[in-house]
Design a protein around this motif. Structure first.
Motif, PDB file in Angstrom:
ATOM      1  N   MET A   1      42.956  20.582  44.744  1.00 38.81           N
ATOM      2  CA  MET A   1      42.883  20.115  43.386  1.00 38.81           C
ATOM      3  C   MET A   1      41.856  20.936  42.600  1.00 38.81           C
ATOM      4  N   LYS A   2      40.712  21.288  43.248  1.00 37.20           N
ATOM      5  CA  LYS A   2      39.692  22.078  42.594  1.00 37.20           C
ATOM      6  C   LYS A   2      40.232  23.446  42.192  1.00 37.20           C
ATOM      7  N   THR A   3      41.070  24.034  43.004  1.00 43.12           N
ATOM      8  CA  THR A   3      41.620  25.348  42.735  1.00 43.12           C
ATOM      9  C   THR A   3      42.470  25.327  41.467  1.00 43.12           C
ATOM     10  N   ASN A   4      43.321  24.313  41.302  1.00 43.59           N
ATOM     11  CA  ASN A   4      44.129  24.193  40.093  1.00 43.59           C
ATOM     12  C   ASN A   4      43.246  24.036  38.860  1.00 43.59           C
ATOM     13  N   PHE A   5      42.175  23.242  38.979  1.00 42.79           N
ATOM     14  CA  PHE A   5      41.249  23.028  37.871  1.00 42.79           C
ATOM     15  C   PHE A   5      40.593  24.354  37.476  1.00 42.79           C
ATOM     16  N   MET A   6      40.146  25.136  38.493  1.00 47.13           N
ATOM     17  CA  MET A   6      39.503  26.422  38.216  1.00 47.13           C
ATOM     18  C   MET A   6      40.488  27.403  37.608  1.00 47.13           C
ATOM     19  N   LYS A   7      41.714  27.451  38.111  1.00 44.68           N
ATOM     20  CA  LYS A   7      42.731  28.350  37.562  1.00 44.68           C
ATOM     21  C   LYS A   7      43.011  28.001  36.103  1.00 44.68           C
ATOM     22  N   LYS A   8      43.073  26.688  35.811  1.00 46.64           N
ATOM     23  CA  LYS A   8      43.330  26.238  34.454  1.00 46.64           C
ATOM     24  C   LYS A   8      42.188  26.657  33.523  1.00 46.64           C
ATOM     25  N   ASN A   9      40.937  26.492  33.986  1.00 44.12           N
ATOM     26  CA  ASN A   9      39.779  26.876  33.173  1.00 44.12           C
ATOM     27  C   ASN A   9      39.721  28.390  32.948  1.00 44.12           C
ATOM     28  N   ILE A  10      40.041  29.156  33.979  1.00 44.20           N
ATOM     29  CA  ILE A  10      40.059  30.613  33.847  1.00 44.20           C
ATOM     30  C   ILE A  10      41.139  31.026  32.854  1.00 44.20           C
ATOM     31  N   LYS A  11      42.294  30.380  32.910  1.00 51.16           N
ATOM     32  CA  LYS A  11      43.387  30.687  31.994  1.00 51.16           C
ATOM     33  C   LYS A  11      42.974  30.350  30.555  1.00 51.16           C
ATOM     34  N   ILE A  12      42.324  29.211  30.352  1.00 49.63           N
ATOM     35  CA  ILE A  12      41.865  28.818  29.013  1.00 49.63           C
ATOM     36  C   ILE A  12      40.827  29.815  28.510  1.00 49.63           C
ATOM     37  N   LEU A  13      39.898  30.219  29.371  1.00 49.24           N
ATOM     38  CA  LEU A  13      38.872  31.189  29.004  1.00 49.24           C
ATOM     39  C   LEU A  13      39.514  32.518  28.609  1.00 49.24           C
ATOM     40  N   GLY A  14      40.503  32.950  29.359  1.00 53.43           N
ATOM     41  CA  GLY A  14      41.217  34.188  29.048  1.00 53.43           C
ATOM     42  C   GLY A  14      41.889  34.130  27.689  1.00 53.43           C
ATOM     43  N   VAL A  15      42.523  32.995  27.388  1.00 48.51           N
ATOM     44  CA  VAL A  15      43.179  32.815  26.093  1.00 48.51           C
ATOM     45  C   VAL A  15      42.142  32.831  24.973  1.00 48.51           C
ATOM     46  N   LEU A  16      40.991  32.191  25.199  1.00 39.79           N
ATOM     47  CA  LEU A  16      39.930  32.174  24.184  1.00 39.79           C
ATOM     48  C   LEU A  16      39.390  33.576  23.919  1.00 39.79           C
ATOM     49  N   ILE A  17      39.171  34.333  24.963  1.00 41.54           N
ATOM     50  CA  ILE A  17      38.658  35.697  24.816  1.00 41.54           C
ATOM     51  C   ILE A  17      39.675  36.561  24.079  1.00 41.54           C
ATOM     52  N   LEU A  18      40.946  36.441  24.446  1.00 43.39           N
ATOM     53  CA  LEU A  18      41.997  37.204  23.777  1.00 43.39           C
ATOM     54  C   LEU A  18      42.075  36.821  22.296  1.00 43.39           C
ATOM     55  N   THR A  19      42.016  35.522  22.002  1.00 40.35           N
ATOM     56  CA  THR A  19      42.071  35.048  20.624  1.00 40.35           C
ATOM     57  C   THR A  19      40.885  35.577  19.825  1.00 40.35           C
ATOM     58  N   LEU A  20      39.703  35.531  20.412  1.00 39.77           N
ATOM     59  CA  LEU A  20      38.507  36.026  19.737  1.00 39.77           C
ATOM     60  C   LEU A  20      38.618  37.527  19.488  1.00 39.77           C
ATOM     61  N   SER A  21      39.079  38.289  20.456  1.00 42.12           N
ATOM     62  CA  SER A  21      39.228  39.739  20.307  1.00 42.12           C
ATOM     63  C   SER A  21      40.211  40.078  19.197  1.00 42.12           C
ATOM     64  N   VAL A  22      41.342  39.409  19.174  1.00 40.68           N
ATOM     65  CA  VAL A  22      42.349  39.640  18.137  1.00 40.68           C
ATOM     66  C   VAL A  22      41.788  39.256  16.770  1.00 40.68           C
ATOM     67  N   SER A  23      41.060  38.151  16.707  1.00 41.21           N
ATOM     68  CA  SER A  23      40.475  37.702  15.436  1.00 41.21           C
ATOM     69  C   SER A  23      39.477  38.717  14.894  1.00 41.21           C
ATOM     70  N   VAL A  24      38.610  39.251  15.755  1.00 36.94           N
ATOM     71  CA  VAL A  24      37.626  40.252  15.330  1.00 36.94           C
ATOM     72  C   VAL A  24      38.343  41.513  14.858  1.00 36.94           C
ATOM     73  N   PHE A  25      39.376  41.929  15.559  1.00 34.63           N
ATOM     74  CA  PHE A  25      40.152  43.114  15.178  1.00 34.63           C
ATOM     75  C   PHE A  25      40.795  42.916  13.805  1.00 34.63           C
ATOM     76  N   VAL A  26      41.432  41.775  13.596  1.00 35.54           N
ATOM     77  CA  VAL A  26      42.088  41.472  12.317  1.00 35.54           C
ATOM     78  C   VAL A  26      41.039  41.396  11.198  1.00 35.54           C
ATOM     79  N   LEU A  27      39.899  40.776  11.471  1.00 38.13           N
ATOM     80  CA  LEU A  27      38.831  40.676  10.481  1.00 38.13           C
ATOM     81  C   LEU A  27      38.334  42.068  10.094  1.00 38.13           C
ATOM     82  N   SER A  28      38.146  42.936  11.068  1.00 38.58           N
ATOM     83  CA  SER A  28      37.649  44.283  10.758  1.00 38.58           C
ATOM     84  C   SER A  28      38.651  45.052   9.904  1.00 38.58           C
TER      85      SER A  28
END
Length: 184
Positions: A1-28
């Motif tokens: 169960m812990k593994t699924n929780f960690m995978k989910k958090n890593i996936k959410i973190l990845g999406v957040l980083i990608l969203t932030l990177s795209v946002s900074v690029f679009v802003l620039s």
């Protein structure tokens, strides 16, 4: 169960980083289209600069495309300047105008003199932080109508006129004005 929780958090973190990177690029891109530059280099105060419709004059900040030559190839290859859309694959540079038509300029190892006055932080360094030799540009001339001396007076290690010399008027793209800046 812990593994699924960690995978989910890593996936959410990845999406957040990608969203932030795209946002900074679009802003620039949005800022550039609206005529605003973000300076993050130590050559000028860090901050936001706006394109203005003013003449090129001593003391003005300008954005310019470097001329295509061996000195700027070296600067690009050593990452002194960014890669970009200027000829030669160089990035646009932001510097301040310190001399123009009619000014007497002298450049040597001791620094840059304009009309006999020594400019602060303008002494040439023999080598960069990695120990690689820097160009040792020399000049003694009265500038003509199409020549400008562009450099940083805030950073004694800036890659500027002390290493590449004068910049022609046709290389200068815009005059810019600091909107909001802060110290390094």
């Amino acid at each position: 169960m812990k593994t699924n929780f960690m995978k989910k958090n890593i996936k959410i973190l990845g999406v957040l980083i990608l969203t932030l990177s795209v946002s900074v690029f679009v802003l620039s891109i949005g800022l550039r289209v609206s005529g605003i530059y973000i300076n993050t280099t130590p050559s000028l105060p860090v901050g936001f600069y706006k394109v203005v419709d003013e003449p090129i004059a001593s003391g003005a900040y300008v954005a310019f495309c470097p001329p295509q030559n061996a000195v700027f190839d070296m600067a690009r290859d050593r990452s002194y300047i960014n890669r970009g859309d200027c000829p030669g694959g160089y990035g646009l540079l932001l510097k301040r105008v310190f001399a123009q038509s009619g000014d007497t300029v002298s450049i040597d190892q001791a620094g840059i003199f304009v009309n006999g006055e020594h400019l602060p932080n303008s002494a040439q360094l023999a080598a960069d932080a990695e120990g690689q030799p820097l160009p040792q540009y020399r000049l003694k001339a009265v500038l003509n109508d199409s020549e400008y001396l562009l450099l940083s007076n805030v950073n004694p290690q800036s890659f500027d006129a002390r290493y590449f010399g004068l910049i022609a008027r046709d290389q200068i793209q815009q005059v810019i004005y600091p909107l909001f800046t802060w110290s390094h």
